[in-house]
Design a protein around this motif. Structure first.
Motif, PDB file in Angstrom:
ATOM      1  N   HIS A  18       1.663   0.901  12.470  1.00  0.00           N
ATOM      2  CA  HIS A  18       0.216   0.857  12.125  1.00  0.00           C
ATOM      3  C   HIS A  18       0.276  -0.497  11.549  1.00  0.00           C
ATOM      4  CE1 HIS A  18      -3.763   2.321  10.713  1.00  0.00           C
ATOM      5  NE2 HIS A  18      -3.764   1.464   9.881  1.00  0.00           N
ATOM      6  N   GLU A 116      -8.388   4.380  14.362  1.00  0.00           N
ATOM      7  CA  GLU A 116      -8.391   4.968  13.162  1.00  0.00           C
ATOM      8  C   GLU A 116      -9.407   5.441  12.692  1.00  0.00           C
ATOM      9  OE1 GLU A 116      -6.966   2.130  10.285  1.00  0.00           O
ATOM     10  OE2 GLU A 116      -6.237   3.939   8.605  1.00  0.00           O
ATOM     11  N   TRP A 143     -10.473   8.580   8.530  1.00  0.00           N
ATOM     12  CA  TRP A 143     -10.218   7.384   7.834  1.00  0.00           C
ATOM     13  C   TRP A 143     -10.530   8.276   6.481  1.00  0.00           C
ATOM     14  CZ3 TRP A 143     -13.329   3.725   4.733  1.00  0.00           C
ATOM     15  CH2 TRP A 143     -12.579   3.058   4.274  1.00  0.00           C
ATOM     16  N   HIS A 184      -4.580   9.283   5.849  1.00  0.00           N
ATOM     17  CA  HIS A 184      -5.902   9.486   5.357  1.00  0.00           C
ATOM     18  C   HIS A 184      -6.373  10.865   5.486  1.00  0.00           C
ATOM     19  CE1 HIS A 184      -6.946   5.100   5.098  1.00  0.00           C
ATOM     20  NE2 HIS A 184      -6.089   4.790   6.164  1.00  0.00           N
ATOM     21  N   HIS A 205       0.945   5.612   8.347  1.00  0.00           N
ATOM     22  CA  HIS A 205       1.020   4.813   7.230  1.00  0.00           C
ATOM     23  C   HIS A 205       0.894   5.473   5.788  1.00  0.00           C
ATOM     24  CE1 HIS A 205      -3.016   4.573   8.520  1.00  0.00           C
ATOM     25  NE2 HIS A 205      -3.356   3.679   7.541  1.00  0.00           N
ATOM     26  N   ARG A 216      -3.684   9.005  -1.385  1.00  0.00           N
ATOM     27  CA  ARG A 216      -3.282   8.531  -0.043  1.00  0.00           C
ATOM     28  C   ARG A 216      -2.106   9.092   0.579  1.00  0.00           C
ATOM     29  NH1 ARG A 216      -2.686   7.268   3.885  1.00  0.00           N
ATOM     30  NH2 ARG A 216      -2.744   5.201   4.581  1.00  0.00           N
TER      31      ARG A 216
HETATM   32 ZN   LIG Z   1      -5.447   3.096   7.089  1.00  0.00          ZN
END
Ligand SMILES: [Zn+2]
Length: 337
Positions: A18, A116, A143, A184, A205, A216
């Protein structure tokens, strides 16, 4: 770093799950294929560092008008296609064969196009298929906001999981040969995906909640679940996801890598830098050319070359090779609803 180290380093297949470089550069009107000093990566620096495969995630901020979001995403995909046409150093990876050619294709950067946030699908499956036809091979389902597929992490308290459209998208992605990305996504959606999907999925990520309580970040249970599916967690360089301290450094990144190694195993952790999607990279990892220092530090901590190779690229490559279609045309044709 000695010449020997450099040689060894360039033999390591390097894959990053990412970064946000492409859409950021398109918005700023700067050229991805030229060396820049205002971004964390660009094509020349990725190549000079020895990155073989980079997921370029294209991202448009949430907008109530989904047509605007779709237009933005399409403009970024079109920009990626332009870059490929104008610069022979870049090639967009769409199939298993493309992946297998990575090592022999020295002098080229393989790129997987990712989107994304499923907002741009506008609640329609044809948009997913259309993006697939354009070469997009990864979708981060949400997201941090809520979209037509599921709730992002900002909506975690409402405990909403995948919608019926979100379930259709996940099934269609499996059929097409697209990589499902749960970074996310709010926990309820994460667990829905884990029940729905048989094969591997990734968190491109995401870091460890056990070390830093950012919403997150993934719990150990989630990390184990990704491993049980054969997937990979991409460790990111975002300071608030690494530590509660005001600044983060290389050691913080390694702490998250080692934690996931303990919890999920060395076959299920990779790199998800989030370069150009983060404000301030950790000290020691200021831009993509610093990645050799990460390898050096992992070696200093006594980790084997094999374990480091898996982390730096082999694990993600394995997952991508499992998921991507044999041929972009046949996969798109065989899907029926
Ligand atoms: Zn992100």
């Amino acid at each position: 770093m000695t010449n020997n180290d450099v040689r060894w380093y360039h033999e390591v297949l390097l894959v990053d799950a990412h970064n946000d470089t492409l859409s950021r550069m398109k918005e700023a009107g700067i050229d991805f294929c030229q060396r820049q000093d205002c971004t964390h990566t660009d094509l020349p620096r990725l190549m000079e560092t020895g990155v073989n495969l980079q997921v370029l995630a294209v991202f448009a901020p949430p907008n109530p008008n989904k047509t605007v979001t779709l237009q933005k995403i399409l403009s970024y995909v079109e920009y990626a296609l332009q870059c490929q046409e104008n610069d022979s150093r870049l090639f967009i990876v769409e199939t298993k064969d493309d992946l297998m050619n990575l090592k022999s294709d020295a002098g080229k950067l393989g790129v997987i196009l990712g989107v994304e946030g499923g907002d741009c699908l506008s609640g329609e499956l044809w948009t997913l298929r259309f993006l697939f036809r354009l070469g997009v091979r990864l979708l981060t389902l949400t997201w941090s906001n809520r979209n037509a597929l599921a709730d992002g992490i900002w909506e975690a308290e409402s405990k909403g999981g995948l919608t019926s459209f979100g379930r259709q998208v996940v099934r269609e992605m499996e059929q097409l040969g697209m990589i499902i990305d749960v970074s996310h996504l709010a926990p309820a959606g994460f667990w829905d995906v884990s029940k729905l999907v048989n094969g591997p999925f990734i968190a491109s990520h995401s870091n460890a909640a056990a070390l830093c309580q950012h919403p997150r970040n993934l719990t150990d249970e989630q990390a184990r679940c990704i491993a049980d599916h054969g997937g990979v967690i991409g460790v990111n360089f975002c300071q608030p996801h690494l530590t509660d301290d005001k600044t983060a450094n290389l050691d913080d990144v390694i702490d998250h890598i080692e934690h996931f190694w303990r919890v999920a195993g060395e076959d299920h952790v990779g790199l998800g830098s989030d370069y150009d999607g983060i404000d301030t990279p950790p000290e020691g990892l200021e831009d993509v050319t610093c990645l050799p220092l990460l390898i050096e530090e992992l070696e200093k901590r006594g980790h084997s070359a094999r374990r480091i190779e898996k982390f730096m690229g082999l694990n993600l490559l394995r997952v991508f090779a499992t998921i991507l279609p044999c041929s972009s045309k046949t996969a798109a044709k065989t899907v029926e609803w």
